[in-house]
Design a protein around this motif. Sequence first.
Motif, PDB file in Angstrom:
ATOM      1  N   ILE A  57       0.852  -1.199   0.000  1.00  0.00           N
ATOM      2  CA  ILE A  57       0.000   0.000   0.000  1.00  0.00           C
ATOM      3  C   ILE A  57       0.885   1.246   0.000  1.00  0.00           C
ATOM      4  N   SER A  58       1.909   1.236   0.842  1.00  0.00           N
ATOM      5  CA  SER A  58       2.848   2.363   0.868  1.00  0.00           C
ATOM      6  C   SER A  58       3.513   2.541  -0.490  1.00  0.00           C
ATOM      7  N   VAL A  63       4.291   5.560  -5.532  1.00  0.00           N
ATOM      8  CA  VAL A  63       4.327   5.625  -6.999  1.00  0.00           C
ATOM      9  C   VAL A  63       3.243   6.575  -7.510  1.00  0.00           C
ATOM     10  N   ALA A  64       2.057   6.508  -6.931  1.00  0.00           N
ATOM     11  CA  ALA A  64       0.970   7.406  -7.345  1.00  0.00           C
ATOM     12  C   ALA A  64       1.358   8.870  -7.123  1.00  0.00           C
ATOM     13  N   PHE A  65       1.992   9.154  -5.986  1.00  0.00           N
ATOM     14  CA  PHE A  65       2.445  10.519  -5.715  1.00  0.00           C
ATOM     15  C   PHE A  65       3.468  10.958  -6.772  1.00  0.00           C
ATOM     16  N   CYS A  66       4.445  10.101  -7.044  1.00  0.00           N
ATOM     17  CA  CYS A  66       5.477  10.436  -8.030  1.00  0.00           C
ATOM     18  C   CYS A  66       4.859  10.685  -9.401  1.00  0.00           C
ATOM     19  N   TRP A  67       3.929   9.816  -9.781  1.00  0.00           N
ATOM     20  CA  TRP A  67       3.262   9.998 -11.072  1.00  0.00           C
ATOM     21  C   TRP A  67       2.449  11.288 -11.098  1.00  0.00           C
ATOM     22  N   PRO A 105       8.639   3.312 -10.289  1.00  0.00           N
ATOM     23  CA  PRO A 105       8.484   1.995  -9.647  1.00  0.00           C
ATOM     24  C   PRO A 105       9.818   1.293  -9.384  1.00  0.00           C
ATOM     25  N   ALA A 106      10.822   1.564 -10.205  1.00  0.00           N
ATOM     26  CA  ALA A 106      12.138   0.943  -9.996  1.00  0.00           C
ATOM     27  C   ALA A 106      12.764   1.407  -8.686  1.00  0.00           C
ATOM     28  N   GLY A 107      12.411   2.575  -8.223  1.00  0.00           N
ATOM     29  CA  GLY A 107      12.919   3.060  -6.951  1.00  0.00           C
ATOM     30  C   GLY A 107      12.097   2.594  -5.763  1.00  0.00           C
ATOM     31  N   VAL A 108      10.846   2.197  -6.021  1.00  0.00           N
ATOM     32  CA  VAL A 108       9.935   1.813  -4.946  1.00  0.00           C
ATOM     33  C   VAL A 108       9.882   0.302  -4.730  1.00  0.00           C
ATOM     34  N   VAL A 109       9.816  -0.456  -5.803  1.00  0.00           N
ATOM     35  CA  VAL A 109       9.627  -1.911  -5.685  1.00  0.00           C
ATOM     36  C   VAL A 109      10.688  -2.590  -4.822  1.00  0.00           C
ATOM     37  N   PRO A 110      11.978  -2.288  -4.989  1.00  0.00           N
ATOM     38  CA  PRO A 110      12.956  -2.949  -4.106  1.00  0.00           C
ATOM     39  C   PRO A 110      12.725  -2.652  -2.627  1.00  0.00           C
ATOM     40  N   LEU A 111      12.304  -1.432  -2.320  1.00  0.00           N
ATOM     41  CA  LEU A 111      12.037  -1.099  -0.921  1.00  0.00           C
ATOM     42  C   LEU A 111      10.783  -1.797  -0.404  1.00  0.00           C
TER      43      LEU A 111
END
Length: 132
Positions: A57-58, A63-67, A105-111
């Motif tokens: 969810i986070s 990602v939604a915020f970044c977009w 997403p590449a910056g978010v998915v690993p986290l």
Amino acid sequence: MLVRSLAVLTAVAALLVALSIRFLADGVIEQVSGTALYASMVYAAVVFLLPRRAPWISGLIAVAFCWAVEFSQLTGVPAVLSERSLAARLALGVQFDLIDVLWYPAGVVPLVLLHTLLASKRPSARGAVHDY
């Protein structure tokens, strides 16, 4: 408390890596790494503000915020604000780039994956993956 502390450390680490790359690299590497690391910092901010949310969810929120920020650049408002403020330039950018949309997403998915792994290792009173 632990989750928020780790979120702050993650944001600081992402910022230090981004600044190091900016100092050492140029061009495409600087651009895509900066985009992904910006998204990592946004994820850390979401986790800091909403520590009991499930990692996925986070991740969706980040990602939604970044977009939303990226697509707002199509309006020209961030460009105008960026002319007046370095902070606005760093937070909002200047112009839309479709490649950035793919790199967030590449910056978010690993986290998200790391957060999920760490949460699954930590015992929880309620049994929730995200309850620390």
